[in-house]
Write an enzyme that holds these catalytic residues in place. Structure first.
Site, PDB file in Angstrom:
ATOM      1  N   LYS A  23     -11.469   1.885  -3.602  1.00  0.00           N
ATOM      2  CA  LYS A  23     -11.222   3.323  -3.758  1.00  0.00           C
ATOM      3  C   LYS A  23     -11.193   3.780  -5.223  1.00  0.00           C
ATOM      4  O   LYS A  23     -11.640   4.886  -5.530  1.00  0.00           O
ATOM      5  CB  LYS A  23      -9.919   3.716  -3.059  1.00  0.00           C
TER       6      LYS A  23
ATOM      7  N   ASP B 287      -7.252  11.254   2.415  1.00  0.00           N
ATOM      8  CA  ASP B 287      -6.088  10.533   2.947  1.00  0.00           C
ATOM      9  C   ASP B 287      -4.856  11.436   3.024  1.00  0.00           C
ATOM     10  O   ASP B 287      -4.061  11.351   3.964  1.00  0.00           O
ATOM     11  CB  ASP B 287      -5.768   9.302   2.079  1.00  0.00           C
TER      12      ASP B 287
HETATM   13  P1  NDP Z   1      -1.557  -1.522  -2.345  1.00  0.00           P
HETATM   14  O1  NDP Z   1      -1.843  -2.987  -2.384  1.00  0.00           O
HETATM   15  O2  NDP Z   1      -2.148  -0.641  -3.374  1.00  0.00           O
HETATM   16  O3  NDP Z   1       0.056  -1.315  -2.414  1.00  0.00           O
HETATM   17  C1  NDP Z   1       0.913  -2.141  -1.677  1.00  0.00           C
HETATM   18  C2  NDP Z   1       2.352  -1.644  -1.797  1.00  0.00           C
HETATM   19  O4  NDP Z   1       3.178  -2.447  -0.947  1.00  0.00           O
HETATM   20  C3  NDP Z   1       2.941  -1.737  -3.205  1.00  0.00           C
HETATM   21  O5  NDP Z   1       3.839  -0.683  -3.404  1.00  0.00           O
HETATM   22  C4  NDP Z   1       3.682  -3.088  -3.149  1.00  0.00           C
HETATM   23  O6  NDP Z   1       4.754  -3.184  -4.063  1.00  0.00           O
HETATM   24  C5  NDP Z   1       4.221  -3.035  -1.750  1.00  0.00           C
HETATM   25  N1  NDP Z   1       4.533  -4.359  -1.212  1.00  0.00           N
HETATM   26  C6  NDP Z   1       3.645  -5.317  -0.856  1.00  0.00           C
HETATM   27  N2  NDP Z   1       4.311  -6.404  -0.385  1.00  0.00           N
HETATM   28  C7  NDP Z   1       5.630  -6.121  -0.459  1.00  0.00           C
HETATM   29  C8  NDP Z   1       6.826  -6.835  -0.120  1.00  0.00           C
HETATM   30  N3  NDP Z   1       6.779  -8.069   0.385  1.00  0.00           N
HETATM   31  N4  NDP Z   1       8.003  -6.221  -0.295  1.00  0.00           N
HETATM   32  C9  NDP Z   1       8.077  -4.975  -0.798  1.00  0.00           C
HETATM   33  N5  NDP Z   1       6.983  -4.248  -1.155  1.00  0.00           N
HETATM   34  C10 NDP Z   1       5.779  -4.815  -0.979  1.00  0.00           C
HETATM   35  O7  NDP Z   1      -1.977  -1.078  -0.873  1.00  0.00           O
HETATM   36  P2  NDP Z   1      -2.306   0.436  -0.383  1.00  0.00           P
HETATM   37  O8  NDP Z   1      -1.337   1.339  -1.024  1.00  0.00           O
HETATM   38  O9  NDP Z   1      -3.743   0.731  -0.534  1.00  0.00           O
HETATM   39  O10 NDP Z   1      -2.038   0.325   1.201  1.00  0.00           O
HETATM   40  C11 NDP Z   1      -0.722   0.148   1.687  1.00  0.00           C
HETATM   41  C12 NDP Z   1      -0.729   0.132   3.214  1.00  0.00           C
HETATM   42  O11 NDP Z   1      -1.084   1.403   3.736  1.00  0.00           O
HETATM   43  C13 NDP Z   1      -1.723  -0.877   3.799  1.00  0.00           C
HETATM   44  O12 NDP Z   1      -1.099  -1.534   4.876  1.00  0.00           O
HETATM   45  C14 NDP Z   1      -2.865   0.008   4.293  1.00  0.00           C
HETATM   46  O13 NDP Z   1      -3.549  -0.587   5.375  1.00  0.00           O
HETATM   47  C15 NDP Z   1      -2.112   1.263   4.714  1.00  0.00           C
HETATM   48  N6  NDP Z   1      -2.975   2.466   4.706  1.00  0.00           N
HETATM   49  C16 NDP Z   1      -3.128   3.157   5.887  1.00  0.00           C
HETATM   50  C17 NDP Z   1      -3.903   4.303   5.927  1.00  0.00           C
HETATM   51  C18 NDP Z   1      -4.065   5.034   7.214  1.00  0.00           C
HETATM   52  O14 NDP Z   1      -4.973   5.870   7.335  1.00  0.00           O
HETATM   53  N7  NDP Z   1      -3.199   4.811   8.191  1.00  0.00           N
HETATM   54  C19 NDP Z   1      -4.601   4.820   4.714  1.00  0.00           C
HETATM   55  C20 NDP Z   1      -4.337   4.033   3.529  1.00  0.00           C
HETATM   56  C21 NDP Z   1      -3.564   2.880   3.545  1.00  0.00           C
HETATM   57  P3  NDP Z   1       4.499  -3.694  -5.584  1.00  0.00           P
HETATM   58  O15 NDP Z   1       4.035  -2.503  -6.349  1.00  0.00           O
HETATM   59  O16 NDP Z   1       5.839  -4.188  -6.006  1.00  0.00           O
HETATM   60  O17 NDP Z   1       3.463  -4.782  -5.505  1.00  0.00           O
END
Ligand code: NDP
Length: 281
Positions: free
Chosen positions: A73, A110
């Site tokens: 993206k 989104d």
């Molecule tokens: P990113 O990888 O950019 O961000 C992941 C986020 O999750 C970060 O804030 C990260 O924290 C946090 N995180 C990951 N693992 C842990 C953990 N074990 N404990 C606490 N926090 C955690 O992913 P995206 O933002 O692109 O996507 C996030 C989710 O949203 C995905 O599951 C995706 O499939 C879903 N999504 C759904 C959409 C829909 O249309 N329904 C559209 C877009 C996304 P940190 O910064 O500390 O690493």
């Protein structure tokens, strides 16, 4: 209904890595068939490093456009010649349009998907009436923060494992940043709580969010849609809280994409939700 393609067929698709799991082809092709369009929607998997070469190859309008999913993206926004306000704000694009003059336009739908999901599944939630908690500060959170501020959220509370990322987001969109340990305090008085973390997926450990600290009237959304009812939504539902699932957001972001590709809104008469639930098994 099956549609036979002619030499004038409108082509669009989705690109990601991995791509095999994508539900978008199922949804867009069902809409195409129901609308009787001379069109098709195709998945593209260019591998980890092939996105820019693939997208640049479409300059000039060989295809109408692409939906863009993880992990491309940001790269999609970077290669575009112009972008709408939502893509600029999110610093990411989930939609590229290839114009006949050779230019590429980036958009982000989104945020529309997120707000549409609330309107559909928690119509009583007035996001402009009080604090909204955003769990996570990754790419999806960025798009959500932009949409929530545009929708008039007066107090955006961003909770993230890495507090520096929450701070950066809070600074960019006028919210406040918190650590995971502060979640209970942050849930107090919230009108909505939105999970955009991927915690609990794959090898990542789940987070026990202290939802009991939130008012029972707070609407709870999880962007994750596999499973459809996540542990967070299950807990919220059992507590009598309104819930919004990630599938509604997925369908909500697809609608404006379809219109941008094919020039008409998705036809009524397709039960997008039932179709995708069936595809998810
Ligand atoms: P990113 O990888 O950019 O961000 C992941 C986020 O999750 C970060 O804030 C990260 O924290 C946090 N995180 C990951 N693992 C842990 C953990 N074990 N404990 C606490 N926090 C955690 O992913 P995206 O933002 O692109 O996507 C996030 C989710 O949203 C995905 O599951 C995706 O499939 C879903 N999504 C759904 C959409 C829909 O249309 N329904 C559209 C877009 C996304 P940190 O910064 O500390 O690493």
């Amino acid at each position: 209904m099956s549609v036979s393609l002619t030499g004038r067929a409108l082509v669009a698709g989705v690109v990601g890595h991995p791509i095999a799991h994508s539900l978008s082809p199922r949804l867009h092709n069902a809409w195409i068939a129901a609308a009787g369009l001379d069109a098709v929607y195709v998945p593209f998997g260019p591998g980890e490093t092939g996105f820019t070469r693939l997208a640049e190859g479409f300059r000039g309008g060989a295809i109408r456009g692409l939906n863009v999913t993880l992990p491309f993206k940001e790269e999609a926004l970077a290669l575009a010649d112009r972008a709408d306000a939502a893509a600029e704000a999110a610093q990411a694009a989930n939609l590229l349009l290839f114009h006949p003059d050779g230019s590429i336009e980036a958009r982000n739908t989104d945020g529309l998907g997120l707000l549409g999901a609330f309107a559909e599944q928690a119509p009583g939630a007035d996001l402009a009436s009080g604090p909204v908690v955003l769990l996570g500060a990754g790419g999806a959170a960025r798009g959500a923060a932009a949409a929530l501020k545009a929708a008039g959220v007066p107090d955006l509370r961003i909770v993230n494992r890495s507090v520096d990322r929450a701070l950066a987001l809070a600074e960019a969109f006028g919210g406040r940043a918190y650590s995971l340990g502060q979640a209970a305090q942050v849930f107090d008085g919230a009108v909505a709580i939105i999970n955009s973390t991927s915690a609990g997926l794959g090898d990542s450990p789940p987070v026990q969010w202290p939802l009991e600290a939130a008012p029972r009237t707070a609407a709870v959304m999880d962007m994750v849609y596999k499973p459809l009812i996540t542990p967070l939504l299950d807990f919220a539902r059992n507590r009598g809280m309104p819930v919004v699932d990630g599938l509604a957001m997925l369908i909500g972001q697809a609608r404006p994409s379809f219109e941008a590709f094919y020039g008409c809104p998705p036809p009524a008469g397709v039960d997008a939700r039932a179709l995708l639930l069936e595809a998810m098994g």
